[in-house]
Design a protein around this motif. Structure first.
Motif, PDB file in Angstrom:
ATOM      1  N   PHE A  75       0.849  -1.195   0.000  1.00 27.16           N
ATOM      2  CA  PHE A  75       0.000   0.000   0.000  1.00 27.16           C
ATOM      3  C   PHE A  75       0.879   1.237   0.000  1.00 27.16           C
ATOM      4  O   PHE A  75       1.868   1.311   0.733  1.00 27.16           O
ATOM      5  CB  PHE A  75      -0.918   0.008   1.230  1.00 27.16           C
ATOM      6  CG  PHE A  75      -1.762   1.241   1.341  1.00 27.16           C
ATOM      7  CD1 PHE A  75      -2.759   1.502   0.403  1.00 27.16           C
ATOM      8  CD2 PHE A  75      -1.553   2.161   2.365  1.00 27.16           C
ATOM      9  CE1 PHE A  75      -3.530   2.657   0.487  1.00 27.16           C
ATOM     10  CE2 PHE A  75      -2.323   3.307   2.461  1.00 27.16           C
ATOM     11  CZ  PHE A  75      -3.317   3.550   1.525  1.00 27.16           C
ATOM     12  N   ASN A  76       0.496   2.231  -0.808  1.00 27.11           N
ATOM     13  CA  ASN A  76       1.264   3.464  -0.940  1.00 27.11           C
ATOM     14  C   ASN A  76       0.824   4.454   0.145  1.00 27.11           C
ATOM     15  O   ASN A  76       0.060   5.386  -0.105  1.00 27.11           O
ATOM     16  CB  ASN A  76       1.081   4.062  -2.338  1.00 27.11           C
ATOM     17  CG  ASN A  76       2.128   5.102  -2.665  1.00 27.11           C
ATOM     18  OD1 ASN A  76       2.723   5.699  -1.779  1.00 27.11           O
ATOM     19  ND2 ASN A  76       2.336   5.327  -3.956  1.00 27.11           N
ATOM     20  N   LEU A  77       1.327   4.224   1.340  1.00 21.36           N
ATOM     21  CA  LEU A  77       0.938   5.031   2.494  1.00 21.36           C
ATOM     22  C   LEU A  77       1.341   6.494   2.347  1.00 21.36           C
ATOM     23  O   LEU A  77       0.595   7.397   2.752  1.00 21.36           O
ATOM     24  CB  LEU A  77       1.572   4.443   3.763  1.00 21.36           C
ATOM     25  CG  LEU A  77       1.369   5.225   5.062  1.00 21.36           C
ATOM     26  CD1 LEU A  77      -0.103   5.293   5.424  1.00 21.36           C
ATOM     27  CD2 LEU A  77       2.169   4.599   6.196  1.00 21.36           C
ATOM     28  N   ILE A  78       2.505   6.745   1.775  1.00 23.64           N
ATOM     29  CA  ILE A  78       2.972   8.127   1.645  1.00 23.64           C
ATOM     30  C   ILE A  78       2.044   8.926   0.734  1.00 23.64           C
ATOM     31  O   ILE A  78       1.703  10.075   1.035  1.00 23.64           O
ATOM     32  CB  ILE A  78       4.419   8.167   1.115  1.00 23.64           C
ATOM     33  CG1 ILE A  78       5.341   7.330   2.005  1.00 23.64           C
ATOM     34  CG2 ILE A  78       4.911   9.610   1.044  1.00 23.64           C
ATOM     35  CD1 ILE A  78       5.366   7.748   3.458  1.00 23.64           C
ATOM     36  N   GLN A  79       1.609   8.332  -0.359  1.00 19.38           N
ATOM     37  CA  GLN A  79       0.649   8.999  -1.250  1.00 19.38           C
ATOM     38  C   GLN A  79      -0.642   9.305  -0.501  1.00 19.38           C
ATOM     39  O   GLN A  79      -1.196  10.416  -0.606  1.00 19.38           O
ATOM     40  CB  GLN A  79       0.351   8.112  -2.454  1.00 19.38           C
ATOM     41  CG  GLN A  79      -0.666   8.699  -3.434  1.00 19.38           C
ATOM     42  CD  GLN A  79      -0.062   9.765  -4.324  1.00 19.38           C
ATOM     43  OE1 GLN A  79       0.707   9.452  -5.224  1.00 19.38           O
ATOM     44  NE2 GLN A  79      -0.398  11.029  -4.079  1.00 19.38           N
ATOM     45  N   TYR A  80      -1.110   8.323   0.264  1.00 22.28           N
ATOM     46  CA  TYR A  80      -2.348   8.495   1.041  1.00 22.28           C
ATOM     47  C   TYR A  80      -2.210   9.662   2.024  1.00 22.28           C
ATOM     48  O   TYR A  80      -3.088  10.529   2.102  1.00 22.28           O
ATOM     49  CB  TYR A  80      -2.674   7.206   1.792  1.00 22.28           C
ATOM     50  CG  TYR A  80      -3.839   7.335   2.743  1.00 22.28           C
ATOM     51  CD1 TYR A  80      -5.146   7.137   2.306  1.00 22.28           C
ATOM     52  CD2 TYR A  80      -3.633   7.667   4.087  1.00 22.28           C
ATOM     53  CE1 TYR A  80      -6.221   7.265   3.185  1.00 22.28           C
ATOM     54  CE2 TYR A  80      -4.689   7.797   4.963  1.00 22.28           C
ATOM     55  CZ  TYR A  80      -5.980   7.599   4.512  1.00 22.28           C
ATOM     56  OH  TYR A  80      -7.030   7.745   5.381  1.00 22.28           O
ATOM     57  N   VAL A  81      -1.120   9.682   2.766  1.00 15.32           N
ATOM     58  CA  VAL A  81      -0.908  10.729   3.775  1.00 15.32           C
ATOM     59  C   VAL A  81      -0.814  12.100   3.117  1.00 15.32           C
ATOM     60  O   VAL A  81      -1.419  13.078   3.588  1.00 15.32           O
ATOM     61  CB  VAL A  81       0.365  10.431   4.592  1.00 15.32           C
ATOM     62  CG1 VAL A  81       0.766  11.641   5.433  1.00 15.32           C
ATOM     63  CG2 VAL A  81       0.146   9.222   5.492  1.00 15.32           C
ATOM     64  N   MET A  82      -0.081  12.196   2.023  1.00 11.78           N
ATOM     65  CA  MET A  82       0.057  13.477   1.331  1.00 11.78           C
ATOM     66  C   MET A  82      -1.295  13.986   0.843  1.00 11.78           C
ATOM     67  O   MET A  82      -1.600  15.180   0.953  1.00 11.78           O
ATOM     68  CB  MET A  82       1.034  13.329   0.164  1.00 11.78           C
ATOM     69  CG  MET A  82       2.480  13.221   0.579  1.00 11.78           C
ATOM     70  SD  MET A  82       3.590  12.736  -0.774  1.00 11.78           S
ATOM     71  CE  MET A  82       3.120  13.872  -2.063  1.00 11.78           C
ATOM     72  N   ASP A  83      -2.105  13.081   0.305  1.00 13.86           N
ATOM     73  CA  ASP A  83      -3.413  13.478  -0.226  1.00 13.86           C
ATOM     74  C   ASP A  83      -4.383  13.859   0.892  1.00 13.86           C
ATOM     75  O   ASP A  83      -5.077  14.885   0.808  1.00 13.86           O
ATOM     76  CB  ASP A  83      -4.010  12.342  -1.060  1.00 13.86           C
ATOM     77  CG  ASP A  83      -3.249  12.106  -2.351  1.00 13.86           C
ATOM     78  OD1 ASP A  83      -2.457  12.977  -2.744  1.00 13.86           O
ATOM     79  OD2 ASP A  83      -3.441  11.029  -2.957  1.00 13.86           O
ATOM     80  N   GLU A  84      -4.441  13.036   1.938  1.00 15.92           N
ATOM     81  CA  GLU A  84      -5.398  13.245   3.017  1.00 15.92           C
ATOM     82  C   GLU A  84      -5.069  14.501   3.829  1.00 15.92           C
ATOM     83  O   GLU A  84      -5.963  15.256   4.210  1.00 15.92           O
ATOM     84  CB  GLU A  84      -5.429  12.026   3.946  1.00 15.92           C
ATOM     85  CG  GLU A  84      -6.133  10.814   3.368  1.00 15.92           C
ATOM     86  CD  GLU A  84      -7.612  11.041   3.168  1.00 15.92           C
ATOM     87  OE1 GLU A  84      -8.292  11.451   4.133  1.00 15.92           O
ATOM     88  OE2 GLU A  84      -8.096  10.818   2.037  1.00 15.92           O
ATOM     89  N   GLU A  85      -3.796  14.702   4.103  1.00 13.35           N
ATOM     90  CA  GLU A  85      -3.380  15.820   4.950  1.00 13.35           C
ATOM     91  C   GLU A  85      -3.077  17.082   4.151  1.00 13.35           C
ATOM     92  O   GLU A  85      -2.796  18.132   4.735  1.00 13.35           O
ATOM     93  CB  GLU A  85      -2.147  15.419   5.765  1.00 13.35           C
ATOM     94  CG  GLU A  85      -2.358  14.188   6.644  1.00 13.35           C
ATOM     95  CD  GLU A  85      -3.436  14.390   7.689  1.00 13.35           C
ATOM     96  OE1 GLU A  85      -3.555  15.527   8.214  1.00 13.35           O
ATOM     97  OE2 GLU A  85      -4.177  13.434   7.975  1.00 13.35           O
ATOM     98  N   LYS A  86      -3.095  16.950   2.823  1.00 12.99           N
ATOM     99  CA  LYS A  86      -2.792  18.091   1.941  1.00 12.99           C
ATOM    100  C   LYS A  86      -1.468  18.761   2.352  1.00 12.99           C
ATOM    101  O   LYS A  86      -1.391  19.984   2.529  1.00 12.99           O
ATOM    102  CB  LYS A  86      -3.948  19.087   1.932  1.00 12.99           C
ATOM    103  CG  LYS A  86      -5.235  18.504   1.350  1.00 12.99           C
ATOM    104  CD  LYS A  86      -6.363  19.501   1.388  1.00 12.99           C
ATOM    105  CE  LYS A  86      -7.591  18.993   0.646  1.00 12.99           C
ATOM    106  NZ  LYS A  86      -8.092  17.689   1.147  1.00 12.99           N
TER     107      LYS A  86
END
Length: 237
Positions: free
Chosen positions: A217-228
């Motif tokens: 799972f691409n956690l870094i992409q998720y965090v960047m998108d969710e937290e802007k």
């Protein structure tokens, strides 16, 4: 807490901060992809590309991290999961890989997105891990992901031989206990091999792990998108 962070090295703005340099890096990644897809060795490929584009050491490092063969890209993409598939699962984190990348991201260091969609930085642990100002914030970002994704359990895996791995293990366990999180932290002598053999779902940007794991799972992409998050991001393609 100390005043350390994982921000830019002196000279990074010269190496990565202009459109001319970024265009050169993108061309180098394309050439690396071509060579790797024709079974050239990674070291030989990076030397050829580095010489052609007259790249500095850290630029070569960024190009190697961002590059992959066509077969590697296809294999990794086929095993990538969406956040909707994570509910009630157990996620294994490549501890230092994930934590240091988030620390770098929060420190406004340059972050590079490779051909496989993964994000990588230029930080290295030379046998010793040292906490920085952003360490706790990085752990909190993992906590938000844990709560929002409804993952059942997170298992952090750290390199046992790395100095201070026991300390960061205790820091994370204390945080999990305080917040009643279902987290586990283990120290392994060979974490890469352990993750590939034991994890159904891995979070890592390590190329060997991504090539051999079951799912990721691409956690870094998720965090960047969710937290802007505001990130010094360079897309290498």
């Amino acid at each position: 807490m100390n005043n350390r962070n994982r921000g830019k090295n002196t000279g990074d703005d010269t190496l990565f901060g202009t459109g001319k340099q970024i265009d050169k890096l993108k061309s180098a990644v394309q050439d690396m992809q071509y060579l790797l897809s024709r079974d050239y060795a990674e070291k030989a490929s990076s030397e050829l590309v580095g010489n052609r584009y007259r790249l500095k050491t850290r630029q070569i490092q960024s190009v190697r991290g961002a590059s992959a063969s066509n077969a590697q890209i296809q294999n990794r993409k086929s095993k990538q999961l969406e956040v909707s598939e994570l509910e009630n699962t157990t996620i294994y984190l490549d501890g230092f890989n994930v934590l240091i990348l988030l620390e770098s991201l929060l420190s406004e260091a340059y972050i590079f997105q490779g051909l496989d969609g993964c994000f990588r930085d230029l930080s290295e642990v030379h046998g010793t891990y040292k906490r920085v100002n952003q360490t706790f914030s990085a752990i909190e970002l993992i906590a938000k992901f844990y709560q929002n994704s409804k993952v059942q359990k997170i298992v952090w895996i750290f390199d046992k031989p790395v100095s201070n791995s026991g300390r960061i293990k205790q820091t994370i366990l204390d945080f999990a206990t305080e917040n009643n999180f279902n987290w586990e932290v283990d120290l392994e002598f060979n974490p890469d091999k352990f993750l590939v053999e034991n994890a159904e779902i891995v979070v890592s940007s390590d190329a060997w792990i991504l090539d051999h794991c079951k799912n990721w799972f691409n956690l870094i992409q998720y965090v960047m998108d969710e937290e802007k998050l505001a990130v010094n991001l360079i897309k290498m393609f």
